[in-house]
Design a protein around this motif. Structure first.
Motif, short mmCIF file in Angstrom:
data_model
loop_
_atom_site.label_atom_id
_atom_site.label_comp_id
_atom_site.label_asym_id
_atom_site.label_seq_id
_atom_site.Cartn_x
_atom_site.Cartn_y
_atom_site.Cartn_z
N PHE A 31 40.20 36.63 43.59
CA PHE A 31 39.39 37.85 43.61
C PHE A 31 40.27 39.08 43.84
O PHE A 31 40.14 39.79 44.82
CB PHE A 31 38.25 37.70 44.63
CG PHE A 31 37.19 36.78 44.08
CD1 PHE A 31 36.12 37.28 43.36
CD2 PHE A 31 37.32 35.40 44.19
CE1 PHE A 31 35.19 36.42 42.78
CE2 PHE A 31 36.38 34.54 43.61
CZ PHE A 31 35.31 35.05 42.91
N SER A 75 40.12 41.79 42.51
CA SER A 75 39.36 43.05 42.58
C SER A 75 38.88 43.34 43.99
O SER A 75 38.29 44.39 44.26
CB SER A 75 38.17 42.99 41.62
OG SER A 75 37.47 41.77 41.76
N SER A 76 39.14 42.42 44.93
CA SER A 76 38.90 42.69 46.35
C SER A 76 40.21 42.60 47.13
O SER A 76 40.20 42.37 48.35
CB SER A 76 37.89 41.68 46.93
OG SER A 76 36.59 41.93 46.42
N TYR A 122 34.59 37.87 32.96
CA TYR A 122 34.18 37.59 34.35
C TYR A 122 32.67 37.34 34.43
O TYR A 122 32.23 36.43 35.15
CB TYR A 122 34.57 38.76 35.25
CG TYR A 122 34.08 38.64 36.69
CD1 TYR A 122 34.39 37.54 37.48
CD2 TYR A 122 33.30 39.65 37.25
CE1 TYR A 122 33.94 37.44 38.78
CE2 TYR A 122 32.85 39.57 38.56
CZ TYR A 122 33.17 38.46 39.32
OH TYR A 122 32.72 38.37 40.61
N GLY A 182 30.12 41.81 40.78
CA GLY A 182 31.16 42.67 41.36
C GLY A 182 32.14 43.17 40.33
O GLY A 182 32.05 42.82 39.15
N PRO A 183 33.09 44.01 40.79
CA PRO A 183 34.13 44.47 39.88
C PRO A 183 34.96 43.25 39.45
O PRO A 183 35.30 42.40 40.27
CB PRO A 183 34.96 45.44 40.72
CG PRO A 183 34.59 45.19 42.15
CD PRO A 183 33.26 44.51 42.17
N ALA A 184 35.25 43.16 38.18
CA ALA A 184 35.89 41.95 37.64
C ALA A 184 37.32 41.79 38.16
O ALA A 184 38.11 42.73 38.12
CB ALA A 184 35.90 42.02 36.13
N PRO A 185 37.65 40.58 38.62
CA PRO A 185 39.05 40.29 38.98
C PRO A 185 39.85 40.00 37.71
O PRO A 185 40.26 38.86 37.46
CB PRO A 185 38.92 39.06 39.89
CG PRO A 185 37.66 38.38 39.45
CD PRO A 185 36.75 39.44 38.89
#
Lengths: 315, 315
Positions: free
Chosen positions: B99, B101-102, B153, B284-287
């Motif tokens: 992840f 994007s986190s 994603y 969520g925002p794509a990793p």
């Protein structure tokens, strides 16, 4: 026969009612070996859930088949059976997909706080043991019918596997079953959030490696401390309030998974918060039927004693 | 150099600004081969997202490395690289969990609508090709940077696999990339919800097997018809409105999975509705960084042309 009937808030009566009869060819009548009160019985009992008419209580059950309808094929009189609190045909596409609690013919069981009960869709709902179980294991088989099956589903939905770091929110019977289930699934670390000493003790007995007494922001901070700032791989939500869900979301790591089985009461989620939190989520009424054969095996092999989590009332 | 700067709603200026410089030893400077406008640029452009100060535009990018900071190890000047719109170190626990994007050091890329751009955390963010790509494949590599990575994603989060029945909600560039991704992952049936003829055509080209023009209740009914009343195994939410989420939830079968990548605007979920709907959800925002090497390979092997979904502006 005598059976419990709820008439309204705090008005449960033990009444003489007619013995159950086969109504459909797919029904079975069972003689109950044990039954119990479920946490979800307390909502209407406390007047927090509206009811239109008197309600026959009891949806956790096991016992001996005494009669079956003409279409029943997989259970027969004399067999000891355990059933799910969700009645299911176990053949529809949702059942075959493992979600018997969304069966197209779903009904919720009732009337099991009585000597006898009618179980609809017996073939799809009941699982028989190979032989009559010992009296000692009956309460544990009963637990598989709902509370244990629900805790198991929470852990399954949260993707618990070998080596997982797990947080369990809620130390009621379902939460404790979530701890036991996570342990059985091989979780390495199980953090139980509990403020009650007797439940902390049981949680440890069931496999909790850490106890967190704090709640809210402090509880989240403790979980972060215990997980090197990362958060848990899996979080089991076993309460159903806004506060417990907030805690659940913040205890899971990004990409972590939440299994939620506490029926949400007054809970709403903000879309952007869920989005940027990036947690996997699955909840709902537990498809206990999917897990039942496995859970019954674990009980009958003597591996586990889930009934320790409940105060049971056996005949 | 000339670069685009957004000053306020509908006020984009092409301004002379200083060339980017290495600020941190982990930075790289790249000469852009292509860049583009993303759907998410339109929120502030339309005045629907507040901004405090002028904004350098452009977060989808690929090009040639011209300079690297002293700590950069995995890319070197002269290499062609593609990066994610999310800057990540690719070494923190969230990155290692897939992840990015986190990432604990996450930043969002900006300033790529220019001849040169600074990319922070170059080792964790950029992926180099083995050799300079053909001009023809540059727009497709650019797509991997965000829009294609995001569609991928959505399909990945929705658990699309060999034989899946998939619904894609949204026929913008991301939705179309969701169709392409589901096809690449082996989905058997891909139902694209689209009302625009040119997008329907592209959706079919990318692998859609069915087009549903209807929306809301009618759209859901059509999807149910097409899936024998069951609903889809996987639904990709690529819009982000309350209406699209309602459609998404009802198109997925119980136990089905929702991958949501449309940034929710004004969306709230009711806890009980989610609970009884029993859908798996991840968004969520794509990793993108997780998928980038694979997506670049698919482009460079000539398997796919994701850039067909976009109107691109290449140098």
């Amino acid at each position: 026969m005598l059976a419990t009937v709820l008439y309204g808030p705090r008005d449960v009566r033990c009444e003489d009612i007619a013995d159950p009869k086969i109504l459909q060819p797919t029904d079975a009548i069972i003689e109950l070996a044990a039954t119990c009160i479920c946490g979800s019985d307390l909502w209407p009992y406390r007047g927090l859930q509206p009811m239109d008419e008197p309600m026959h209580m009891g949806h956790e059950y096991c016992g001996t088949v005494v009669e079956v309808g003409s279409d029943v094929r997989t259970v027969r009189p004399g067999q000891f059976v355990v059933g799910s609190f969700c009645i299911s045909d176990n053949t529809c596409p949702h059942c075959r997909f493992g979600f018997q609690s969304s069966c197209v013919q779903r009904e919720f069981m009732s009337g099991a706080q009585a000597p006898y009960a009618r179980v609809p869709l017996a073939d799809g709902t009941l699982v028989a043991t190979a032989e009559a179980p010992s009296a000692d294991s009956v309460p544990d088989l009963l637990a598989a019918s709902d509370v244990f099956g629900t805790g198991w589903y929470a852990a399954d939905a949260a993707g618990v596997r070998e080596g997982s770091t797990v947080v369990v929110i809620g130390d009621g019977a379902v939460g404790l079953m979530g701890v036991l289930s996570a342990k059985e699934m091989g979780a390495e670390r199980i953090i139980a959030m509990s403020r009650h000493e007797s439940r902390q003790k049981l949680a440890r007995e069931f496999g909790a490696t850490d106890i967190v007494c704090e709640r809210g922001e402090e509880g989240i901070a403790r979980v972060k401390d215990l997980t090197e700032g990362i958060g848990a791989d899996a979080v089991l939500e076993c309460v159903g309030t806004m506060e417990s869900f907030a805690q659940t979301l913040d205890c899971a790591r990004p990409g972590g998974t939440i299994g939620y089985v506490g029926v949400p009461h007054g809970v709403t989620f903000d879309g952007q918060q869920l989005f940027f939190g990036q947690k996997r989520m699955l909840g709902g009424p537990a498809p206990v039927r999917r897990f039942l054969p496995d859970l019954m095996d674990r009980v009958l092999q003597g591996r586990i004693k889930p009934s320790k989590s409940s105060t049971l009332s056996c005949r």
